[in-house]
Design an enzyme around this catalytic site. Structure first.
Site, PDB file in Angstrom:
ATOM      1  N   MET A   4       0.814  -1.215   0.000  1.00 33.95           N
ATOM      2  CA  MET A   4       0.000   0.000   0.000  1.00 33.95           C
ATOM      3  C   MET A   4       0.848   1.265   0.000  1.00 33.95           C
ATOM      4  SD  MET A   4      -3.235  -1.169   0.200  1.00 33.95           S
ATOM      5  CE  MET A   4      -4.169   0.207   0.857  1.00 33.95           C
ATOM      6  N   GLY A   5       2.003   1.221  -0.661  1.00 34.29           N
ATOM      7  CA  GLY A   5       2.849   2.400  -0.752  1.00 34.29           C
ATOM      8  C   GLY A   5       3.314   2.871   0.604  1.00 34.29           C
TER       9      GLY A   5
ATOM     10  N   ASP B 299       9.108  -4.904  -4.670  1.00 30.16           N
ATOM     11  CA  ASP B 299       9.897  -6.130  -4.821  1.00 30.16           C
ATOM     12  C   ASP B 299      10.725  -6.385  -3.564  1.00 30.16           C
ATOM     13  OD1 ASP B 299       8.945  -6.134  -7.487  1.00 30.16           O
ATOM     14  OD2 ASP B 299      10.588  -4.810  -8.074  1.00 30.16           O
TER      15      ASP B 299
END
Length: 281
Positions: free
Chosen positions: A217-218, A247
């Protein structure tokens, strides 16, 4: 052994500037080439965390492919299949005070290239893990990841998938990987909705019908949905180069999971890894 698979690698050209002005001459304050692609990024973070792994990737020919291989060879072993008559794509990343504008190239492969790569997957044995990461290049069926999950799962190989769009839709529809890792935008795209917070993500992740869904979610953190719902928020978040942060989050999660088998610890380790990546980059 953990393997990562990258069908659509890239040679990233990263340019940093203090300001980006449209319709004008812009000057960078630094530039670098980086051998990248989602699976490659996972490999690099796993290696940094002390987890042995082997990257498998298709790599084009020409300048970009040769430079990609030169940079990868500096980092050790891997299984790289060279694709004739098509160069590795170059992705341009323009970084302006933590804001990244991307121009991503394209890569085209043939059935022969895919067959050669698929043959390499015969190396995997029961107990191994394969992380399928990234978009599919031109020339590859949208069902390829789903087909790989199905063929390897029956052999006792644990498969993790991090992709988007139709490739992700086919995985959800046709196969049962151990874990999928969409970000909030990829999850929203799948259901044609906008996901703004953890609460939004949960029902759609459950609708995917997968054993484990890890949604990044950033700057908020990440949420893991399986039989339960586990949320991990970021404690500190420094705006920086975010390409590859998801990643790094996935790699941190996997590194802890193979050690402890604890979902909560793994989620926390993943968020820490993703946040640290942004800070260091």
């Amino acid at each position: 052994m953990i393997y990562t698979l990258t069908l659509n690698p890239s040679l990233d050209y990263i340019m940093k500037s203090e300001a980006l002005i449209r319709s004008s001459v812009n000057r960078s304050i630094s530039e670098e080439f980086r051998a990248s692609g989602k699976g490659i990024n996972v490999t690099d973070t796993l290696t940094a965390l002390g987890v042995e792994n082997t990257p498998i990737a298709l790599v084009g020919t020409g300048f970009a492919g040769d430079e990609f291989m030169r940079l990868r060879n500096l980092k050790g072993k891997g299984i790289f299949i060279r694709v004739k008559d098509c160069d590795t794509r170059i992705n341009v990343k323009l970084c302006e005070n933590g804001v990244v504008t991307e121009f991503n190239g394209s890569f085209t492969v043939t059935e022969k290239d895919i067959a050669a790569l698929t043959e390499k997957l015969e190396l995997l044995v029961k107990g191994d893990m394969l992380i399928l990461s990234g978009s599919l290049p031109f020339g590859v069926s949208e069902t390829y990841y789903a087909d790989i999950v199905n063929s390897l799962s029956i052999k006792g190989i644990c498969v993790v998938v991090d992709t988007s769009g139709e490739a992700l839709r086919e995985v959800v529809k046709q196969s049962e990987p151990f874990l999928i890792k969409p970000n909030q935008h990829e999850l929203g795209e799948l259901f044609c909705v906008k996901i703004d917070d953890f609460e939004d993500a949960v029902p759609y992740a459950r609708n995917m019908g997968c054993k484990n869904v890890l949604v990044s979610m950033g700057e908020m953190g990440a949420v893991l949905i399986n039989k339960g719902v586990y949320i991990c928020e970021t404690v500190e978040f420094k705006v920086g180069y975010t390409v590859g942060a998801g990643d790094a989050l996935l790699a941190g999660f996997i590194a802890e999971y193979i050690k402890s088998g604890d979902y909560i610890k793994s989620l926390s380790a993943g968020v820490k890894s993703g946040t640290q990546y942004i800070t260091e980059m």
